[in-house]
Design a protein around this motif. Structure first.
Motif, PDB file in Angstrom:
ATOM      1  N   VAL A  81      -4.987  32.760  51.801  1.00 20.67           N
ATOM      2  CA  VAL A  81      -6.237  33.419  51.394  1.00 20.67           C
ATOM      3  C   VAL A  81      -6.655  32.974  50.010  1.00 20.67           C
ATOM      4  N   ASN A  82      -5.701  32.663  49.117  1.00 28.02           N
ATOM      5  CA  ASN A  82      -6.002  32.303  47.733  1.00 28.02           C
ATOM      6  C   ASN A  82      -6.399  30.824  47.664  1.00 28.02           C
ATOM      7  N   THR A 172       8.951  25.011  78.442  1.00 24.74           N
ATOM      8  CA  THR A 172      10.139  25.705  78.949  1.00 24.74           C
ATOM      9  C   THR A 172       9.816  26.581  80.145  1.00 24.74           C
ATOM     10  N   GLY A 173       8.599  27.086  80.254  1.00 25.12           N
ATOM     11  CA  GLY A 173       8.198  27.933  81.372  1.00 25.12           C
ATOM     12  C   GLY A 173       8.723  29.356  81.274  1.00 25.12           C
ATOM     13  N   GLU A 174       9.310  29.732  80.157  1.00 27.78           N
ATOM     14  CA  GLU A 174       9.832  31.091  80.041  1.00 27.78           C
ATOM     15  C   GLU A 174       8.705  32.068  79.667  1.00 27.78           C
ATOM     16  N   GLN A 175       8.926  33.367  80.035  1.00 29.13           N
ATOM     17  CA  GLN A 175       7.962  34.420  79.754  1.00 29.13           C
ATOM     18  C   GLN A 175       8.157  34.902  78.307  1.00 29.13           C
ATOM     19  N   VAL A 176       7.065  34.910  77.559  1.00 31.76           N
ATOM     20  CA  VAL A 176       7.140  35.310  76.151  1.00 31.76           C
ATOM     21  C   VAL A 176       5.971  36.235  75.825  1.00 31.76           C
ATOM     22  N   LEU A 177       6.164  36.958  74.694  1.00 31.57           N
ATOM     23  CA  LEU A 177       5.073  37.696  74.059  1.00 31.57           C
ATOM     24  C   LEU A 177       4.661  36.912  72.819  1.00 31.57           C
ATOM     25  N   THR A 178       3.374  36.646  72.688  1.00 34.89           N
ATOM     26  CA  THR A 178       2.884  35.791  71.605  1.00 34.89           C
ATOM     27  C   THR A 178       1.991  36.602  70.671  1.00 34.89           C
ATOM     28  N   TYR A 179       2.152  36.329  69.358  1.00 32.38           N
ATOM     29  CA  TYR A 179       1.353  36.995  68.327  1.00 32.38           C
ATOM     30  C   TYR A 179       0.681  35.907  67.484  1.00 32.38           C
ATOM     31  N   VAL A 180      -0.633  35.925  67.387  1.00 29.51           N
ATOM     32  CA  VAL A 180      -1.405  34.850  66.754  1.00 29.51           C
ATOM     33  C   VAL A 180      -1.970  35.336  65.418  1.00 29.51           C
ATOM     34  N   TYR A 181      -1.793  34.499  64.334  1.00 31.97           N
ATOM     35  CA  TYR A 181      -2.412  34.733  63.038  1.00 31.97           C
ATOM     36  C   TYR A 181      -3.516  33.695  62.841  1.00 31.97           C
ATOM     37  N   TYR A 185      -5.722  33.854  56.431  1.00 30.48           N
ATOM     38  CA  TYR A 185      -5.339  35.146  56.989  1.00 30.48           C
ATOM     39  C   TYR A 185      -6.553  36.052  57.148  1.00 30.48           C
ATOM     40  N   LYS A 186      -6.698  36.613  58.375  1.00 24.93           N
ATOM     41  CA  LYS A 186      -7.741  37.584  58.715  1.00 24.93           C
ATOM     42  C   LYS A 186      -9.130  36.976  58.794  1.00 24.93           C
ATOM     43  N   PHE A 187      -9.240  35.629  58.772  1.00 25.93           N
ATOM     44  CA  PHE A 187     -10.564  35.015  58.938  1.00 25.93           C
ATOM     45  C   PHE A 187     -10.982  35.095  60.402  1.00 25.93           C
ATOM     46  N   LEU A 188     -12.296  35.145  60.632  1.00 24.68           N
ATOM     47  CA  LEU A 188     -12.811  35.114  61.996  1.00 24.68           C
ATOM     48  C   LEU A 188     -12.602  33.728  62.594  1.00 24.68           C
ATOM     49  N   HIS A 189     -12.673  33.652  63.952  1.00 25.49           N
ATOM     50  CA  HIS A 189     -12.414  32.387  64.639  1.00 25.49           C
ATOM     51  C   HIS A 189     -13.329  31.269  64.133  1.00 25.49           C
ATOM     52  N   GLN A 190     -14.593  31.579  63.935  1.00 23.75           N
ATOM     53  CA  GLN A 190     -15.527  30.506  63.570  1.00 23.75           C
ATOM     54  C   GLN A 190     -15.293  29.976  62.153  1.00 23.75           C
ATOM     55  N   TYR A 195      -4.164  27.982  63.030  1.00 17.74           N
ATOM     56  CA  TYR A 195      -3.534  29.171  63.590  1.00 17.74           C
ATOM     57  C   TYR A 195      -2.031  29.069  63.414  1.00 17.74           C
ATOM     58  N   LEU A 196      -1.385  30.222  63.284  1.00 15.96           N
ATOM     59  CA  LEU A 196       0.071  30.340  63.292  1.00 15.96           C
ATOM     60  C   LEU A 196       0.414  31.364  64.358  1.00 15.96           C
ATOM     61  N   TYR A 197       1.289  31.006  65.304  1.00 14.24           N
ATOM     62  CA  TYR A 197       1.655  31.983  66.319  1.00 14.24           C
ATOM     63  C   TYR A 197       3.153  31.904  66.570  1.00 14.24           C
ATOM     64  N   ILE A 198       3.685  33.093  66.909  1.00 13.22           N
ATOM     65  CA  ILE A 198       5.118  33.223  67.154  1.00 13.22           C
ATOM     66  C   ILE A 198       5.302  33.712  68.582  1.00 13.22           C
ATOM     67  N   ASP A 199       6.450  33.317  69.209  1.00 15.59           N
ATOM     68  CA  ASP A 199       6.756  33.681  70.585  1.00 15.59           C
ATOM     69  C   ASP A 199       8.078  34.440  70.620  1.00 15.59           C
ATOM     70  N   ILE A 200       8.084  35.599  71.312  1.00 13.83           N
ATOM     71  CA  ILE A 200       9.287  36.409  71.492  1.00 13.83           C
ATOM     72  C   ILE A 200       9.649  36.369  72.969  1.00 13.83           C
ATOM     73  N   ARG A 201      10.944  36.082  73.250  1.00 12.29           N
ATOM     74  CA  ARG A 201      11.374  36.002  74.639  1.00 12.29           C
ATOM     75  C   ARG A 201      11.265  37.381  75.299  1.00 12.29           C
ATOM     76  N   LEU A 202      10.621  37.435  76.460  1.00 20.18           N
ATOM     77  CA  LEU A 202      10.425  38.697  77.162  1.00 20.18           C
ATOM     78  C   LEU A 202      11.748  39.241  77.685  1.00 20.18           C
ATOM     79  N   ASP A 203      12.657  38.337  78.093  1.00 20.22           N
ATOM     80  CA  ASP A 203      13.940  38.826  78.584  1.00 20.22           C
ATOM     81  C   ASP A 203      14.753  39.483  77.465  1.00 20.22           C
TER      82      ASP A 203
END
Length: 746
Positions: A81-82, A172-181, A185-190, A195-203
């Protein structure tokens, strides 16, 4: 010989049976209610437990587990942001990667360390839009299309940021939960640069939740905002899933029951609006354990009710015997010592009725005796006989005393008694009847409150408005006093205040403090003008004079005695006028002094007007014949032309009569000699001109028929006691210019 009643097999048995029946009814009602409520109570408890379990799972999953991953990368995303920052990620967003490969290498190493340090983290990826490259915790992809997750990267512009979404990870084809930044930070798409995104294994999440809910029997299901299952811990039957789908569609927090091959299940549902991520939580529990607990609870209820009934039967017998026998002995003693006189229910076979009747009889006697004692004490207090009070301790002390006198002029004692009985003791008081038309009250206001008589006044006025009494009720309130010795003086003032209902009307509440400032006054009334108006039949004039007298009598500073004296003076003068003029036929068999004694001032004024109208109408009818009509015309001419040279000879010639006869008619009709009447009219006209105009004394003398000013001044002073100039200076609103021009004449 009279047979002794077999009381052991009558009332005693009935008493025992009534106790037993009451116990059976109460226990049966309570037991039946608890028995029927057992299922509902257990279902409510199970519902509360299920909702608590869902809330705990939601809080752990969203606020603890997933929040840990979100917070891990918030600091890294916020550095973008800075604009003046030097962080690796901010530099790569805005520059060519060829010049900063060492920063890319450093950033990949950092992401690798973070991924290995956080269990369940399936990957960390950064996409730079400007240079169109991707890097994750292991590799750098110069072209985003070469990344294993290229398909997801291309859709990042449509993915809602800062929200967990379920997807299949590329490569990998594994099921994940994804969180996108978004970056920055906090800027609109346009406006984003990457982007920064993280994946958490659903299992991993399923395994963690299973460990947390291992002791909870049932199935846990989790759905995203669109109703798509995220995962389910154990599998529900078709009927269970149908009920779950219906709950999600309605969006309400509810409890349901469904059946499948395994039996009945209870379903608890937590809607999406209770979740930070918009997820719906469902917990399905089997009801088999619930039924076992409910059946045991019902059996316990039945055993407890039976035990209570048996205990109640035994207690009923013991209590009845303990109560009934002493009552029986008491009734026999009452019957030996009292002659009932129709009051005590002796011989009716019911001992309780006998005791109740005796207690009521005794209570009424005590109340009557107490009322008599209080009444006698109050009479002694208001009459100043303190030494005659037998028990001074019964009189309240450390209070102020405000005596009140009530008078009901229409002679209805029951109305007065009912009105006093309905008075609420906002300020405590005692009351006593003096006679059929009068009563006395003594109030005891708190000495700490100023204006004790004002509080009593407001209480009585409020009660009078809420509970109107007889039309002729008058209430006088004396001043508040601090000692019992002064009560009789204050009560005398209360009695005196009642008399002012003649002024205020009925019903009235009058404080002595409001009338003590009144003073005796003499009210001047123009009797001569009034009687002349009666003779002339001028009803308008006489009514106007009576209205003026009524206004003077209603003055708030006039003493009641002065008012009564003026009314009696009017009756005396009117009676003399009636006798002098021979008008007794208008008041046959009546005394004007008796008729003048009305209930209120308003009625007295109406009586005055009625007498005047009767006499004026009679005189007007009598004046319509012959000479009376002629004399009225001559009088009217004199009144309208005082400036003319009017003489008795001129009037006689105008009337066609002799001067002596005209003079006699004047004296008979107006009760004044001709010359005196002419001078009276002229001087009254002159006095009016002095006040209404600025003309000189000489001009006014000429305009009122006086040819010589000195003669006019002498006549004016003889009538009014002052010269014309002095009269004008004393009463006229004009300046002194006109008066000064005639000073020498006056």
């Amino acid at each position: 010989m009279r047979r002794k009643p077999d009381w052991r097999h009558s009332h005693f048995v009935r008493l025992v049976l009534s106790y037993c029946l009451l116990a059976v009814l109460l226990v049966g009602a309570a037991g039946g209610y608890l028995y029927n409520r057992a299922n509902a109570v257990m279902a409510e408890e199970m519902s509360k437990d299920s909702q608590t379990t869902l809330a705990n799972i939601r809080d752990y999953l969203e606020q603890t587990l997933l929040r840990k991953y979100e917070d891990t990368f918030v600091t890294k995303a916020m550095t973008t942001v800075n604009p003046a920052g030097t962080d690796d990620l901010l530099v790569l967003l805005e520059n060519d990667p060829a010049n900063y490969m060492y920063k890319i290498r450093s950033l990949i190493d950092d992401m690798g360390i973070i991924a290995s340090a956080n269990e369940g983290l399936a990957g960390i990826s950064i996409y730079i839009k400007r240079a169109n490259y991707v890097m994750n915790e292991s590799y750098y992809y110069h072209d985003a299309a070469s990344s294993p997750d290229a398909a997801f990267v291309q859709t990042l512009g449509d993915v809602p940021p800062y929200r967990w979404i379920k997807r299949t990870k590329g490569g990998t084809g594994e099921q994940v939960l994804t969180y996108v930044y978004t970056l920055p930070y906090k800027f609109l798409h346009q406006y984003t640069l990457g982007y920064l995104y993280i994946d958490i294994r659903l299992d991993y999440l399923e395994r963690t939740i299973r460990q947390m809910t291992g002791s909870v029997q049932g199935t846990l299901l989790l759905f995203d905002k669109d109703g798509t299952p995220i995962f389910e811990h154990q599998q529900g039957g078709a009927s269970v899933m149908a009920l779950v789908d219906g709950a999600i569609a309605r969006g309400g927090s509810e409890l349901g029951v469904a059946e499948d091959d395994a039996g009945r299940n209870m379903i608890a549902f937590m809607p999406a609006d209770a979740s930070r991520n918009g997820w719906s939580y469902v917990l399905v529990k089997p009801m088999s354990s619930f039924y076992l607990t409910t059946d045991k609870f019902k059996r316990d209820i039945i055993r407890c009710c039976l035990l209570i009934v048996l205990t109640g039967l035994l207690s009923a017998y013991v209590v009845s015997s303990r109560i009934y026998l002493p009552l029986k002995r008491l009734v026999l003693r009452i019957g030996e010592h009292y002659d009932n006189n129709g009051t005590l229910a002796r011989g009716n076979g019911n001992e309780f009725n006998v005791i109740d009747s005796f207690l009521q009889y005794t209570d009424r006697k005590l109340i009557r005796l107490q009322d008599q004692v209080r009444g006698q004490n109050l009479l002694h207090l208001i009459h100043g006989n303190i030494g005659a009070i037998g028990d001074l301790a019964a009189v309240p002390v450390h209070v102020r005393y405000v005596p009140v006198h009530l008078r009901c002029a229409d002679g209805a004692p029951e109305v007065l008694n009912d009105w006093v009985a309905a008075l609420q003791p906002v300020v405590p008081f005692d009351s006593v009847g003096i006679n059929s038309q009068e009563a006395a009250l003594l109030f005891y206001p708190d000495p700490a409150e100023a204006g004790g008589d004002r509080a009593v006044f407001e209480q009585l006025l409020t009660h009078l408005g809420r509970c109107p009494a007889a039309p002729l009720l008058s209430i006088g309130i004396g001043e508040a006093v601090a000692s019992m010795e002064d009560i009789h003086h204050a009560y005398a003032h209360a009695v005196y205040s009642c008399g002012y209902s003649f002024v205020y009307g009925y019903p009235a509440v009058i404080r002595y403090e409001d009338i003590r400032h009144r003073r005796p006054q003499h009210i001047a009334f123009a009797y001569e003008t009034y009687f002349n108006g009666l003779l002339a039949g001028d009803r308008q004039l006489t009514e106007t004079l009576i209205d003026g007298l009524a206004a003077s009598l209603a003055e708030p500073t006039l003493l009641l005695e002065s008012l009564e004296v003026n009314v009696m003076q009017f009756a005396t003068s009117l009676s003399g006028f009636v006798i002098d003029r021979g008008l007794q036929e208008l008041f046959p068999g009546a005394s004007l002094f008796v008729e003048a004694k009305k209930t209120t001032l308003h009625e007295t004024v109406l009586w005055m007007k009625g007498c005047g109208e009767r006499i004026a109408s009679y005189c007007a009818a009598r004046a319509s014949n012959g000479h009376q009509q002629l004399m009225l015309e001559l009088k009217r001419y004199i009144d309208e032309h005082p400036e003319d040279d009017i003489s008795l000879d001129w009037l006689a010639e105008r009337a066609g009569m002799t001067p002596n006869y005209v003079s006699a008619l004047f004296r008979e009709a107006l009760h004044l000699p001709f010359n005196e009447y002419v001078n009276k009219v002229r001087l009254e006209k002159a006095a009016a001109l002095l006040l209404e105009t600025s003309s000189s004394v000489s001009e006014i003398a000429e305009r009122t028929g006086y040819r010589y000013a000195q003669y006019f001044i002498r006549k004016f002073k003889a009538k009014y006691g002052v010269t014309p100039t002095q009269y004008r200076q004393a009463f006229a609103p004009y300046g002194s210019g006109a008066a000064g021009s005639s000073e020498a004449l006056s």
